[in-house]
Design a protein around this motif. Structure first.
Motif, mmCIF file in Angstrom:
data_model
loop_
_atom_site.group_PDB
_atom_site.id
_atom_site.type_symbol
_atom_site.label_atom_id
_atom_site.label_comp_id
_atom_site.label_asym_id
_atom_site.label_seq_id
_atom_site.Cartn_x
_atom_site.Cartn_y
_atom_site.Cartn_z
ATOM 1 N N ARG A 100 -7.065 -65.615 22.125
ATOM 2 C CA ARG A 100 -5.872 -66.047 22.203
ATOM 3 C C ARG A 100 -5.957 -66.838 24.010
ATOM 4 N N ALA A 101 -6.963 -66.379 25.359
ATOM 5 C CA ALA A 101 -7.085 -67.220 26.347
ATOM 6 C C ALA A 101 -7.482 -68.244 26.176
ATOM 7 N N TRP A 102 -8.383 -68.564 25.531
ATOM 8 C CA TRP A 102 -9.424 -69.536 25.395
ATOM 9 C C TRP A 102 -9.229 -70.442 23.768
ATOM 10 N N PRO A 103 -8.052 -71.412 23.932
ATOM 11 C CA PRO A 103 -7.537 -71.312 21.925
ATOM 12 C C PRO A 103 -8.518 -72.153 21.523
ATOM 13 N N HIS A 104 -8.647 -72.800 22.826
ATOM 14 C CA HIS A 104 -10.020 -74.483 22.074
ATOM 15 C C HIS A 104 -10.961 -74.221 21.686
ATOM 16 N N LEU A 105 -11.882 -72.658 22.423
ATOM 17 C CA LEU A 105 -13.141 -72.884 22.218
ATOM 18 C C LEU A 105 -13.206 -72.005 21.026
ATOM 19 N N ASP A 106 -14.877 -72.034 20.368
ATOM 20 C CA ASP A 106 -14.725 -71.822 19.067
ATOM 21 C C ASP A 106 -16.094 -70.225 19.590
ATOM 22 N N LEU A 107 -15.405 -69.033 19.194
ATOM 23 C CA LEU A 107 -15.107 -67.697 18.895
ATOM 24 C C LEU A 107 -15.672 -67.172 18.048
ATOM 25 N N SER A 108 -16.050 -67.584 16.939
ATOM 26 C CA SER A 108 -15.859 -67.349 15.574
ATOM 27 C C SER A 108 -17.587 -66.245 15.482
ATOM 28 N N HIS A 109 -18.206 -66.912 16.161
ATOM 29 C CA HIS A 109 -20.098 -66.644 15.801
ATOM 30 C C HIS A 109 -20.230 -64.916 16.639
ATOM 31 N N MET A 110 -18.893 -64.495 17.593
ATOM 32 C CA MET A 110 -19.158 -63.649 18.023
ATOM 33 C C MET A 110 -18.469 -62.374 17.708
ATOM 34 N N ASP A 111 -19.043 -61.009 17.365
ATOM 35 C CA ASP A 111 -18.726 -60.383 17.670
ATOM 36 C C ASP A 111 -17.719 -59.917 18.261
ATOM 37 N N GLU A 112 -16.456 -58.697 17.464
ATOM 38 C CA GLU A 112 -15.591 -58.120 18.415
ATOM 39 C C GLU A 112 -15.702 -58.032 19.846
ATOM 40 N N VAL A 113 -16.805 -56.853 19.788
ATOM 41 C CA VAL A 113 -17.747 -56.108 21.299
ATOM 42 C C VAL A 113 -19.330 -57.262 20.841
ATOM 43 N N TRP A 114 -18.602 -57.960 22.099
ATOM 44 C CA TRP A 114 -19.832 -58.423 21.521
ATOM 45 C C TRP A 114 -21.381 -58.391 23.010
ATOM 46 N N TRP A 115 -20.429 -57.594 23.982
ATOM 47 C CA TRP A 115 -21.655 -56.843 25.647
ATOM 48 C C TRP A 115 -22.543 -56.143 25.636
ATOM 49 N N ARG A 116 -22.093 -55.228 23.923
ATOM 50 C CA ARG A 116 -22.667 -54.236 23.741
ATOM 51 C C ARG A 116 -23.255 -53.886 23.030
ATOM 52 N N GLY A 117 -24.280 -53.146 22.043
ATOM 53 C CA GLY A 117 -24.462 -52.952 20.814
ATOM 54 C C GLY A 117 -24.012 -51.501 20.719
ATOM 55 N N ALA A 118 -23.840 -51.512 19.513
ATOM 56 C CA ALA A 118 -23.112 -50.034 19.303
ATOM 57 C C ALA A 118 -23.748 -48.834 19.331
ATOM 58 N N ASP A 119 -25.166 -48.655 19.982
ATOM 59 C CA ASP A 119 -26.084 -47.404 19.824
ATOM 60 C C ASP A 119 -26.529 -47.531 21.146
ATOM 61 N N GLU A 120 -25.727 -48.518 22.300
ATOM 62 C CA GLU A 120 -26.134 -48.770 23.848
ATOM 63 C C GLU A 120 -25.748 -47.904 24.921
ATOM 64 N N ALA A 121 -25.404 -47.111 26.014
ATOM 65 C CA ALA A 121 -25.525 -47.042 27.026
ATOM 66 C C ALA A 121 -24.571 -47.474 27.555
ATOM 67 N N ASP A 122 -24.035 -47.221 28.696
ATOM 68 C CA ASP A 122 -22.934 -47.803 29.673
ATOM 69 C C ASP A 122 -24.115 -49.535 30.570
ATOM 70 N N GLN A 123 -25.362 -49.108 30.640
ATOM 71 C CA GLN A 123 -26.023 -50.173 31.531
ATOM 72 C C GLN A 123 -26.827 -50.479 30.543
ATOM 73 N N GLU A 124 -27.329 -51.873 30.501
ATOM 74 C CA GLU A 124 -28.292 -52.346 29.353
ATOM 75 C C GLU A 124 -29.613 -52.258 29.697
ATOM 76 N N PRO A 125 -30.026 -51.298 28.149
ATOM 77 C CA PRO A 125 -31.619 -51.451 28.837
ATOM 78 C C PRO A 125 -32.436 -52.422 29.207
ATOM 79 N N ASP A 126 -33.509 -51.765 29.794
ATOM 80 C CA ASP A 126 -34.276 -52.981 30.350
ATOM 81 C C ASP A 126 -35.271 -53.587 29.162
ATOM 82 N N HIS A 127 -35.490 -52.746 28.332
ATOM 83 C CA HIS A 127 -35.978 -53.827 26.676
ATOM 84 C C HIS A 127 -35.751 -54.947 26.735
ATOM 85 N N LEU A 128 -33.765 -54.712 26.069
ATOM 86 C CA LEU A 128 -32.948 -55.141 25.320
ATOM 87 C C LEU A 128 -32.959 -56.106 26.561
ATOM 88 N N PHE A 129 -32.196 -56.293 28.089
ATOM 89 C CA PHE A 129 -32.506 -57.101 28.302
ATOM 90 C C PHE A 129 -33.535 -58.058 28.445
#
Length: 187
Positions: A100-129
């Motif tokens: 909605r904020a950036w209608p000219h950008l293609d975001l179709s390849h992204m998950d709805e919640v793209w910044w965190r995996g379902a099994d992740e805690a509040d911080q991104e684990p070292d091995h995943l980063f």
């Protein structure tokens, strides 16, 4: 390849003044940050860039926009170059609201919640980063256009890729070393 750190965000402004996380989710740029983005667009104009990869965090998108406008290039959004999640500002905006904020950008390849995996805690684990940074490097090493790419991203990501600590609005040029890894060349 050039890695550009986003301009000053509202989070950066408050955190640097107090040393405390101000609780600003997906922090936007400050007026100074917008000025840094404009300055970056001018300084990058003669660099022969052919594409812009950008983190989906608002501060990165706001930094990439004047560069894209000046160079006449689209912004290719990729969560791969997002910041390591460890502070409030690293929690993103869901894909629907970004669209909605950036209608000219293609975001179709992204998950709805793209910044965190379902099994992740509040911080991104070292091995995943570390795995995400390694995947980015390997992807770029196999990309014939890597040398003409601007990546608008974040302090932690740039530090992990190059070992350089950049201020808001600064950029670093990279090359591939003999082992096919990205290495900083100049700032």
């Amino acid at each position: 390849m050039i890695l550009l750190r986003h301009g000053q965000s509202e989070f950066n402004l408050h955190f640097h003044a107090t040393g405390l996380d101000p609780g600003i989710v997906d922090a936007p740029l400050t007026p100074l940050g917008h000025g840094q983005a404009e300055a970056a667009s001018r300084s990058l104009a003669g660099e022969g860039l052919r594409r812009i990869l950008c983190s989906p965090l608002t501060r990165a998108l706001q930094t990439a926009t004047p560069v894209a406008d000046r160079l006449g290039l689209p912004i290719l959004v990729t969560p791969m170059v997002r910041e390591r999640r460890g502070a409030s500002c690293d929690t993103g905006t869901c894909r629907t609201d970004l669209a909605r904020a950036w209608p000219h950008l293609d975001l179709s390849h992204m998950d709805e919640v793209w910044w965190r995996g379902a099994d992740e805690a509040d911080q991104e684990p070292d091995h995943l980063f570390e795995a995400r940074v390694a995947t980015f490097g390997a992807t770029m090493a196999g990309d014939p256009d890597w040398a003409h790419t601007l990546v608008v991203c974040h302090w932690g990501f740039i530090m992990a890729v190059t070992g350089c600590s950049l201020a808001n609005g600064e950029w670093v040029r990279c090359r591939m070393d003999e082992a096919g890894r990205l290495a900083a060349v100049e700032r």
